[in-house]
Design a protein around this motif. Structure first.
Motif, PDB file in Angstrom:
ATOM      1  N   LYS A  16       0.832  -1.212   0.000  1.00 36.28           N
ATOM      2  CA  LYS A  16       0.000   0.000   0.000  1.00 36.28           C
ATOM      3  C   LYS A  16       0.861   1.254   0.000  1.00 36.28           C
ATOM      4  O   LYS A  16       0.608   2.196  -0.759  1.00 36.28           O
ATOM      5  CB  LYS A  16      -0.917   0.003   1.226  1.00 36.28           C
ATOM      6  N   SER A  17       1.894   1.259   0.842  1.00 36.21           N
ATOM      7  CA  SER A  17       2.772   2.428   0.901  1.00 36.21           C
ATOM      8  C   SER A  17       3.507   2.640  -0.418  1.00 36.21           C
ATOM      9  O   SER A  17       3.663   3.784  -0.878  1.00 36.21           O
ATOM     10  CB  SER A  17       3.777   2.268   2.053  1.00 36.21           C
ATOM     11  N   SER A 107      -6.939  15.192  -5.950  1.00 35.19           N
ATOM     12  CA  SER A 107      -6.808  14.329  -7.128  1.00 35.19           C
ATOM     13  C   SER A 107      -6.844  12.851  -6.733  1.00 35.19           C
ATOM     14  O   SER A 107      -6.432  12.474  -5.629  1.00 35.19           O
ATOM     15  CB  SER A 107      -5.501  14.630  -7.877  1.00 35.19           C
ATOM     16  N   LYS A 108      -7.322  12.025  -7.653  1.00 35.40           N
ATOM     17  CA  LYS A 108      -7.407  10.582  -7.402  1.00 35.40           C
ATOM     18  C   LYS A 108      -6.037   9.945  -7.627  1.00 35.40           C
ATOM     19  O   LYS A 108      -5.452  10.081  -8.703  1.00 35.40           O
ATOM     20  CB  LYS A 108      -8.419   9.943  -8.342  1.00 35.40           C
ATOM     21  N   PRO A 109      -5.484   9.238  -6.632  1.00 33.37           N
ATOM     22  CA  PRO A 109      -4.184   8.578  -6.816  1.00 33.37           C
ATOM     23  C   PRO A 109      -4.262   7.499  -7.893  1.00 33.37           C
ATOM     24  O   PRO A 109      -5.116   6.612  -7.839  1.00 33.37           O
ATOM     25  CB  PRO A 109      -3.891   7.968  -5.435  1.00 33.37           C
ATOM     26  N   THR A 166      -5.546   2.514  -9.803  1.00 29.96           N
ATOM     27  CA  THR A 166      -6.219   3.668  -9.217  1.00 29.96           C
ATOM     28  C   THR A 166      -6.662   3.352  -7.793  1.00 29.96           C
ATOM     29  O   THR A 166      -6.841   2.187  -7.419  1.00 29.96           O
ATOM     30  CB  THR A 166      -7.451   4.073 -10.048  1.00 29.96           C
ATOM     31  N   PHE A 167      -6.851   4.427  -7.017  1.00 29.13           N
ATOM     32  CA  PHE A 167      -7.334   4.326  -5.635  1.00 29.13           C
ATOM     33  C   PHE A 167      -8.584   5.175  -5.515  1.00 29.13           C
ATOM     34  O   PHE A 167      -8.576   6.371  -5.828  1.00 29.13           O
ATOM     35  CB  PHE A 167      -6.252   4.819  -4.666  1.00 29.13           C
ATOM     36  N   TRP A 173      -7.496  -0.507  -7.350  1.00 31.72           N
ATOM     37  CA  TRP A 173      -8.099  -1.211  -8.478  1.00 31.72           C
ATOM     38  C   TRP A 173      -7.122  -1.293  -9.638  1.00 31.72           C
ATOM     39  O   TRP A 173      -6.304  -0.380  -9.839  1.00 31.72           O
ATOM     40  CB  TRP A 173      -9.372  -0.513  -8.949  1.00 31.72           C
ATOM     41  N   LEU A 174      -7.221  -2.375 -10.394  1.00 32.00           N
ATOM     42  CA  LEU A 174      -6.472  -2.545 -11.643  1.00 32.00           C
ATOM     43  C   LEU A 174      -7.462  -2.561 -12.797  1.00 32.00           C
ATOM     44  O   LEU A 174      -8.398  -3.367 -12.811  1.00 32.00           O
ATOM     45  CB  LEU A 174      -5.677  -3.852 -11.630  1.00 32.00           C
TER      46      LEU A 174
END
Length: 402
Positions: A16-17, A107-109, A166-167, A173-174
Motif C-alpha cells: 500500500k505504501s 486528485s485521485k491517486p 487507481t485508488f 483497483w487494476l
C-alpha cells in the motif's frame, strides 16, 4: 475489440505504501510537465513535445536532487508526461478546459504500468518495480493479490493494453484492456424483433414489450441508505464546526478546521456508505441492460437525451442525477457491441411522447403532468409505454421521411 476489466487489489501494508508512492511520482511528473509547458508558452516558444520532455527528465534523474526518481519505474513518469501533453493539446484544440495541477488532497491517486512488463495470473498481478531489489524474497513484493480470482483472461496469446492502477478512497483497483475478437451480428433466426426503450424519472426504463423497470431510488432500502448518508454528512459537518479556530484579523471570519481521529473514522464510514449506494445503482443498471441484451433483439432504439439541459430544472435535477441515465446508455452501447446488436440513437427532437402509436397523429399540447396519452382515435395508453413503442418504430419513421 478491446474489452476492459476492472478488478480490486488486496495489497499488504508495505505494498500500500509503495502504491501511494508510485501515485505521488505520477502526480509530480504530471505537474512538472504542465509547468514546463506553461513557462514555455509565456516565453513565446512553441509547444514542447512529450519526447523532448522525457529526455529532459532523464537528464534530471542523473542529478542528486532528482535521483530519488530512479527508485521507481520510468514508465510511470513517461506516461504522466504524455498525459499532461495530451491534455494541453486538447485545450488548444477546444476539446476541454485548461488542465489543472494535480492536488495531493483532491486528485485521485493513480499511475500507469507498462503493458509488456505486467504479468497477470488467476490470483495475482505482478507490477513493475514496487521493490527495487533483485533478491527473490524481495521480489515477492511486486506480486499483489487480486480479490476476484480468474476474472482477467490469462495466457500466452493474450495481449494487455493501458494497465492503470487507481485508488478510489477505500480500495486499489487494476483496470486493463484485453484484445478480443469481434462477434458477428446474430443470425435472424435467433433474434426477436426490435425494441424501444423510454428512460425517465418515475420509472427508470419502459420497454416497448410492456416491461417496466422501477426507479431503485424509490425503494425502501435505498431511501434508508440515502437518509443515513445525509445524517452522517450533517454529523461530520457539526464536528468540523466544533473543532474550528478563528485565524487572521477580527471581522474577517476566517477559520481553520482541525480534523480529529473521530472525524477521519466518520469520513471513512461515509465513503463506504456512498460506495454501497453507488454500487446498488450500478448493479441495478447492469442487471437491466444485461437482461435487455440477452433477449437478442434485432435492434434497440433509445433517446438522445439532453441530460445537461434537464439538470437545469431545479425540481427534477436531483432525481435525474440519481437515475444515472448516461451510465445506462454507456453500458447498453458496449453490451450491444459485444452481442452484435444494432443500437440506434433517436434524434433529440424526435417527438416520441407526442406521437400516437396507433394513428400517428401528433399531440402538440401534451404536458409533463399528463401521465396518460389519450388520442382522438380512441387510444388510451400509458405515456411512457406510448413513447417506447414510437421509439421501436423510429427506423420506419426515418424511412418514411427519406
Amino acid at each position: 475489440m478491446i474489452k476492459t476489466y476492472k478488478v480490486m487489489f488486496s495489497p499488504n501494508n508495505k505494498q500500500k505504501s509503495k502504491l501511494f508512492q508510485c501515485a505521488g511520482v505520477m502526480r509530480w511528473a504530471y505537474n512538472w510537465a504542465l509547468e514546463r509547458q506553461k513557462e514555455n508558452y509565456k516565453n513565446g516558444d512553441k509547444f514542447i513535445s512529450d519526447s523532448d520532455l522525457r529526455k529532459e527528465l532523464t537528464q534530471l534523474k542523473q542529478t542528486d536532487e532528482y535521483s530519488w526518481l530512479n527508485q521507481y519505474s520510468n514508465n510511470i513518469t513517461k506516461q504522466a508526461i504524455k498525459d499532461a501533453c495530451d491534455s494541453y493539446k486538447r485545450f488548444f484544440k477546444g476539446h476541454s478546459n485548461f488542465p489543472k495541477f494535480k492536488s495531493r488532497r483532491k486528485s485521485k491517486p493513480s499511475f500507469y504500468n507498462d503493458n509488456i512488463k505486467v504479468k497477470i495470473t488467476e490470483t495475482h498481478v505482478k507490477l513493475e518495480k514496487l521493490s527495487p531489489s533483485k533478491k527473490k524474497n524481495r521480489q515477492k513484493l511486486n506480486w499483489v493479490k487480486l480479490v476476484e480470482k480468474g476474472r482477467i483472461p490469462t495466457g500466452k496469446n493474450i495481449s494487455y493494453s493501458n494497465p492503470r492502477i487507481t485508488f478510489d478512497g477505500l480500495n486499489w483497483w487494476l483496470s486493463v484492456g484485453v484484445k478480443e475478437a469481434e462477434k458477428e451480428k446474430a443470425e435472424d433466426n435467433k433474434i426477436t424483433e426490435g425494441i424501444g426503450i423510454d428512460l425517465g424519472v418515475k420509472d427508470l426504463a419502459v420497454v416497448s414489450d410492456n416491461k417496466k423497470y422501477d426507479n431503485i431510488n424509490k425503494s425502501i432500502k435505498m431511501k434508508k441508505l440515502i437518509n443515513n448518508h445525509k445524517r452522517l454528512q450533517r454529523k461530520i459537518s457539526k464536528k468540523y464546526d466544533k473543532n474550528k479556530t478563528l485565524i487572521g484579523k477580527a471581522g474577517e471570519n476566517r477559520y481553520k478546521y482541525h480534523k480529529t481521529k473521530n472525524i477521519i473514522k466518520s469520513e471513512i464510514k461515509l465513503k463506504k456508505m456512498y460506495k454501497k449506494i453507488k454500487g446498488l445503482r450500478d448493479n441495478y443498471i447492469h442487471q437491466i441492460t444485461t437482461s435487455l441484451v440477452r433477449t437478442k433483439p434485432k435492434y434497440i432504439v433509445i433517446e438522445d437525451l439532453n441530460v445537461s439541459g434537464m439538470m437545469k430544472n431545479k425540481k427534477l435535477s436531483k432525481a435525474i442525477q440519481e437515475q444515472t441515465l448516461r451510465e445506462f446508455r454507456r453500458q447498453l452501447e458496449y453490451k450491444c457491441l459485444w452481442k452484435g446488436i444494432e443500437l440506434i440513437v433517436a434524434d433529440r427532437f424526435y417527438p416520441s411522447s407526442k406521437i400516437c402509436s396507433d394513428c400517428g397523429s401528433i399531440k402538440t399540447d401534451l404536458k409533463l403532468s399528463d401521465r396518460r396519452y389519450k388520442c382522438s382515435c380512441g387510444l388510451d395508453i400509458d405515456r411512457d409505454l406510448n413513447a417506447s413503442i414510437n421509439l421501436k418504430n423510429y427506423p420506419l419513421f426515418n424511412k418514411s421521411i427519406a
